[in-house]
Enzyme design. Structure first.
Site, mmCIF file in Angstrom:
data_model
loop_
_atom_site.group_PDB
_atom_site.id
_atom_site.type_symbol
_atom_site.label_atom_id
_atom_site.label_comp_id
_atom_site.label_asym_id
_atom_site.label_seq_id
_atom_site.Cartn_x
_atom_site.Cartn_y
_atom_site.Cartn_z
ATOM 1 C CB SER A 14 -34.973 -2.391 10.686
ATOM 2 O OG SER A 14 -34.200 -3.308 10.297
ATOM 3 C CE LYS A 65 -27.411 -8.227 16.792
ATOM 4 N NZ LYS A 65 -26.361 -8.400 15.584
ATOM 5 C CG ASP A 99 -25.124 -10.747 12.875
ATOM 6 O OD1 ASP A 99 -26.075 -11.015 11.811
ATOM 7 O OD2 ASP A 99 -25.394 -10.233 14.164
ATOM 8 N NE ARG A 146 -11.341 1.803 20.190
ATOM 9 C CZ ARG A 146 -11.978 2.491 20.260
ATOM 10 N NH1 ARG A 146 -12.250 4.064 19.503
ATOM 11 N NH2 ARG A 146 -13.469 1.447 20.528
HETATM 12 P P1 NAP Z 1 -20.400 -3.555 19.096
HETATM 13 O O1 NAP Z 1 -20.555 -4.967 19.432
HETATM 14 O O2 NAP Z 1 -20.620 -2.420 19.222
HETATM 15 O O3 NAP Z 1 -18.799 -3.448 17.819
HETATM 16 C C1 NAP Z 1 -17.826 -2.323 17.668
HETATM 17 C C2 NAP Z 1 -16.343 -2.941 17.074
HETATM 18 O O4 NAP Z 1 -15.563 -1.873 16.859
HETATM 19 C C3 NAP Z 1 -15.659 -3.005 18.334
HETATM 20 O O5 NAP Z 1 -14.361 -4.174 18.052
HETATM 21 C C4 NAP Z 1 -14.516 -1.398 18.654
HETATM 22 O O6 NAP Z 1 -14.087 -1.844 19.517
HETATM 23 C C5 NAP Z 1 -14.669 -1.377 17.032
HETATM 24 N N1 NAP Z 1 -14.723 0.662 17.551
HETATM 25 C C6 NAP Z 1 -14.952 1.153 17.469
HETATM 26 N N2 NAP Z 1 -15.318 2.785 17.162
HETATM 27 C C7 NAP Z 1 -13.844 2.055 16.873
HETATM 28 C C8 NAP Z 1 -12.814 2.592 16.588
HETATM 29 N N3 NAP Z 1 -12.438 4.587 16.191
HETATM 30 N N4 NAP Z 1 -10.824 2.120 16.564
HETATM 31 C C9 NAP Z 1 -10.959 1.008 16.191
HETATM 32 N N5 NAP Z 1 -11.783 0.477 16.204
HETATM 33 C C10 NAP Z 1 -13.370 1.058 16.855
HETATM 34 O O7 NAP Z 1 -20.743 -3.250 17.302
HETATM 35 P P2 NAP Z 1 -20.943 -4.181 16.212
HETATM 36 O O8 NAP Z 1 -22.713 -5.641 16.690
HETATM 37 O O9 NAP Z 1 -19.399 -5.843 16.572
HETATM 38 O O10 NAP Z 1 -20.997 -3.480 15.228
HETATM 39 C C11 NAP Z 1 -20.205 -3.669 14.403
HETATM 40 C C12 NAP Z 1 -20.227 -2.839 12.998
HETATM 41 O O11 NAP Z 1 -20.963 -4.036 12.065
HETATM 42 C C13 NAP Z 1 -21.453 -1.506 12.634
HETATM 43 O O12 NAP Z 1 -20.878 -0.649 11.643
HETATM 44 C C14 NAP Z 1 -22.568 -2.633 12.334
HETATM 45 O O13 NAP Z 1 -23.553 -1.446 11.467
HETATM 46 C C15 NAP Z 1 -21.645 -3.572 12.066
HETATM 47 N N6 NAP Z 1 -22.580 -5.050 11.710
HETATM 48 C C16 NAP Z 1 -22.902 -5.105 9.823
HETATM 49 C C17 NAP Z 1 -23.703 -6.275 10.101
HETATM 50 C C18 NAP Z 1 -23.949 -7.189 8.677
HETATM 51 O O14 NAP Z 1 -25.118 -7.836 8.550
HETATM 52 N N7 NAP Z 1 -24.371 -6.288 7.596
HETATM 53 C C19 NAP Z 1 -24.088 -8.066 11.767
HETATM 54 C C20 NAP Z 1 -23.656 -6.408 12.553
HETATM 55 C C21 NAP Z 1 -22.809 -5.967 12.323
HETATM 56 P P3 NAP Z 1 -13.309 -2.010 21.341
HETATM 57 O O15 NAP Z 1 -13.475 -3.486 21.293
HETATM 58 O O16 NAP Z 1 -11.502 -1.629 21.510
HETATM 59 O O17 NAP Z 1 -14.317 -0.736 21.084
#
Ligand code: NAP
Length: 264
Positions: A14, A65, A99, A146
């Site tokens: 982190s 979370k 977020d 997706r």
């Molecule tokens: P999450 O709850 O696991 O959600 C993942 C999302 O990605 C779902 O909508 C999933 O779709 C989609 N996905 C995964 N693989 C895919 C693929 N091959 N093709 C199409 N869609 C796909 O994860 P999260 O916590 O929301 O995080 C998502 C991203 O945001 C991560 O990269 C994380 O590091 C980033 N993030 C960044 C911040 C920041 O402050 N910059 C904060 C939070 C998160 P399905 O529903 O179809 O599985």
């Protein structure tokens, strides 16, 4: 000394500790930011223990979370999103979702006006935060995912939202003003969830992915003249918002930004 921290699993890489400790140093605070990796089953005891020990505030990351939202008192936005990434102690532990502010403040910092139509790609934790935040800012939100059932469920909960899968991004982006990638596509890879042909120069594009900083989506968007905002901005502003909740002071944004980008 004040103690702040992060609970998640894993949290070893982190960048939150250097980002927050830069703020403490800037303000001459006697404070530390520590990472903790509790087991999945011990999250309620971890929150109780942090409270009993007098910890001032905790950030929360994957996979806790949603669990933490069940064991603290979430504020109305965190309750609607269904996920807490920031807990403030000192009284009843209260949960926030910064977020959401991370998304809005990233756009505001880049002078993007949040009106018109937003497309959020992804319906996981980041997608939920982005969709509620942009709707609350006054935008019409389309959620594309997706797994279309997840998009539909989120679309039903977010005011003025529509939903769909990833196949008609061309059509839904044609008149969009803002695009957020809230999927993990592009993380440690050269993939993008949005075809380049669906992008246009009037878009402001935020990619939540921050590893790498410059994703394929952002490279494509920049090439056609769109405004691009990388995931480090969202990471910065969720931390800035958390600092401000915990301390009641405006955060030293530049110091936190410099420490974050040095650590990424
Ligand atoms: P999450 O709850 O696991 O959600 C993942 C999302 O990605 C779902 O909508 C999933 O779709 C989609 N996905 C995964 N693989 C895919 C693929 N091959 N093709 C199409 N869609 C796909 O994860 P999260 O916590 O929301 O995080 C998502 C991203 O945001 C991560 O990269 C994380 O590091 C980033 N993030 C960044 C911040 C920041 O402050 N910059 C904060 C939070 C998160 P399905 O529903 O179809 O599985």
């Amino acid at each position: 000394m004040q103690v702040f921290g992060l609970i998640g699993n894993p949290v070893g890489h982190s960048v939150s500790p250097p980002m927050h400790e830069a703020a403490y140093e800037e303000y001459g605070m006697d404070a530390r930011y520590v990472t903790f990796e509790p087991d999945q089953g011990s999250i309620a005891r971890a929150i109780d223990g942090a409270d009993a020990l007098g910890i001032t505030g905790l950030n929360v990351t994957i996979p806790f979370k949603r669990d933490v939202a069940e064991v603290v008192d979430p504020d109305p936005l965190a309750e609607r999103i269904g996920a807490v990434n920031t807990v403030a102690f000192g009284g009843e532990p209260t949960g926030y979702n910064t977020d959401a502010a991370g998304v809005v403040r990233s756009f505001e910092h880049h002078d993007v006006t949040l009106s018109g139509r937003a497309v959020v790609v992804g319906a996981g934790g980041a997608g939920r935060a982005a969709a509620f935040a942009l709707a609350d800012a006054g935008m019409d939100v389309h959620i594309a995912n997706r797994t279309v059932e997840r998009a539909e469920a989120l679309g039903a909960a977010v005011p003025n939202a529509s939903s769909g899968d990833l196949d008609d991004l061309d059509a839904v982006l044609a008149d969009a003003d803002v695009l957020v990638n809230a999927t993990s596509v592009g993380m440690e890879s050269d993939e993008t969830p949005v075809p380049k042909a669906a992008l246009h120069s009037d878009l402001a594009v935020l990619d939540a992915v921050y590893a790498p900083i410059d994703t394929r989506l952002l490279t494509d968007a920049r090439a056609i003249g769109a405004t691009t905002i990388d995931g480090a901005w969202m990471l910065l502003f969720q931390g800035v918002e958390a600092f401000e909740i915990w301390t009641g002071r405006d955060a030293p944004v530049d110091a936190m930004d410099e420490a974050l980008r040095n650590a990424l």
